[in-house]
Design an enzyme around this catalytic site. Structure first.
Site, PDB file in Angstrom:
ATOM      1  N   LYS A  54       0.805  -0.943   0.547  1.00 22.29           N
ATOM      2  CA  LYS A  54       0.077   0.170   0.357  1.00 22.29           C
ATOM      3  C   LYS A  54       0.774   1.620  -0.417  1.00 22.29           C
ATOM      4  O   LYS A  54       0.304   2.251  -0.900  1.00 22.29           O
ATOM      5  CB  LYS A  54      -0.929   0.089   1.389  1.00 22.29           C
ATOM      6  CG  LYS A  54      -2.024  -1.184   1.103  1.00 22.29           C
ATOM      7  CD  LYS A  54      -2.556  -1.112   2.353  1.00 22.29           C
ATOM      8  CE  LYS A  54      -4.036  -2.486   2.340  1.00 22.29           C
ATOM      9  NZ  LYS A  54      -4.283  -2.740   3.674  1.00 22.29           N
TER      10      LYS A  54
ATOM     11  N   GLN B 213      -4.582  -0.267   9.910  1.00 24.91           N
ATOM     12  CA  GLN B 213      -3.943  -2.795   9.261  1.00 24.91           C
ATOM     13  C   GLN B 213      -4.671  -3.239  10.650  1.00 24.91           C
ATOM     14  O   GLN B 213      -4.408  -3.542  11.689  1.00 24.91           O
ATOM     15  CB  GLN B 213      -3.235  -2.818   9.182  1.00 24.91           C
ATOM     16  CG  GLN B 213      -2.667  -3.699   8.277  1.00 24.91           C
ATOM     17  CD  GLN B 213      -3.643  -3.977   7.202  1.00 24.91           C
ATOM     18  OE1 GLN B 213      -3.336  -3.314   6.559  1.00 24.91           O
ATOM     19  NE2 GLN B 213      -3.351  -5.091   6.227  1.00 24.91           N
TER      20      GLN B 213
ATOM     21  N   ASP C 153     -10.707   3.455   4.737  1.00 24.78           N
ATOM     22  CA  ASP C 153     -11.453   2.289   4.719  1.00 24.78           C
ATOM     23  C   ASP C 153     -12.488   1.708   4.376  1.00 24.78           C
ATOM     24  O   ASP C 153     -13.314   0.548   4.588  1.00 24.78           O
ATOM     25  CB  ASP C 153     -10.822   1.204   5.394  1.00 24.78           C
ATOM     26  CG  ASP C 153      -9.560   0.324   5.884  1.00 24.78           C
ATOM     27  OD1 ASP C 153      -9.666  -0.126   4.581  1.00 24.78           O
ATOM     28  OD2 ASP C 153      -9.253   0.220   7.012  1.00 24.78           O
TER      29      ASP C 153
END
Ligand code: GUN
Length: 299
Positions: A53, A97, A120
């Site tokens: 990412k 994460q 997200d």
């Protein structure tokens, strides 16, 4: 044989559009989209994802910030970092994460992220917008958003008359995927570990989406002839055939046999995975455009 859906190519095309949009923002407003990725602990798979990412964020011309916190980080320390990132105008997107180490509670951390920076799509505000059919004003979870782009390329934006079955009901994927399919007019079944006779439910699917985390679970006789299969599983299994101690990535679908019956199928790797990262970049550039009150690019 099924058409192989090339997620890698589609993702490259998408990140090209994102990089362009970022370059325009920098030249016209002097602002680089800022993406902060936070990882806690030493999970090697999570580190590999996060590194991918961060690398892609740099490739897109973003200000890429990675915070790698030690395993023993406390809930307070993690929440303080998120609060600091929330307040920083150079940060347009924040991603923590998952999964977090066992002693940490993910939900309060996830909900602490400002919805405008929640790339997200996991805050109740953004999840609620998807649930109420508002796909325009919030940020949509990256993996389902990426999977929908692959489906749109194949079937168009309107899935009227098509039966879709999603296996898995997580907040990160299954629930929003079901809702996005519904918003696109598909007739949606959300199946899960307690579903009775899963194979026969799956055989009704024109679009079959698997997100369970079990290698090769979906078999050929679960597949309706001509169906489109979206495999969201990323499972690492031993691969002694590649050499001692080697592993490889496989999906939730028994790819070879299902490809004989499906109309189209995503491979693992190279299907949905690259689209997830591309959508994270897209969400970040959208968040940066919105923060400046600019009309957002479309993907
Ligand atoms: N872990 C696996 N996939 C994801 C994702 O899309 N977002 C976050 N935050 N964690 C993940």
């Amino acid at each position: 044989m099924a058409t192989i859906i090339d997620g890698k190519q589609r993702a490259a095309n998408l990140t090209g559009v994102v990089a362009n949009a970022a370059a325009v923002l920098e030249s016209e407003a002097g602002i680089r989209p800022g993406l902060a990725v936070v990882i806690v602990g030493n999970n090697p798979a999570s580190h590999a994802y996060v590194n991918a990412k961060s690398r892609m964020a740099k490739q897109c011309g973003f200000n890429s910030m990675q915070y790698s916190l030690p395993e023993e980080t406390t809930q307070d320390e993690l929440e303080s970092l998120v609060a600091k990132l929330n307040a920083d105008p150079a940060v347009h997107g924040i991603l923590v994460q998952l999964p977090l180490p066992g002693h940490l509670d993910a939900e309060p951390v996830t909900q602490l992220v400002r919805p405008e920076k929640d790339v997200d799509g996991l805050t109740v505000v953004n999840a609620g917008k998807v649930a109420s059919g508002d796909l325009a004003s919030g940020l949509v979870s990256c993996t389902p958003a990426g999977a929908m782009i692959l489906l749109r390329d194949l079937h168009g934006a309107d899935l009227s008359g098509l039966n879709a079955v999603v296996i898995g009901r997580s907040n990160l994927f299954g629930k929003p995927m079901g809702l996005l399919l519904l918003a696109a007019n598909a007739t949606v079944t959300m199946a899960h570990s307690r579903t009775k006779d899963l194979p026969s439910v799956c055989r009704q699917a024109d679009i079959l989406v698997a997100a369970v985390g079990r290698p090769f679970m979906v078999k050929k006789d679960w597949v309706k002839p001509g169906a489109t299969i979206i495999d969201v599983g990323i499972n690492r299994i031993d691969a002694p055939e590649l050499g001692e101690g080697k592993t490889r990535l496989v999906g939730d679908v028994a790819y070879e046999e299902c490809a004989e019956r499906a109309g189209a199928i995503t491979p693992v790797p190279g299907g949905v995975g690259p689209m997830t990262i591309a959508m994270l970049m897209a969400n970040t550039v959208v968040a940066a455009y919105r923060s400046l009150g600019r009309p957002i690019p479309t993907f």
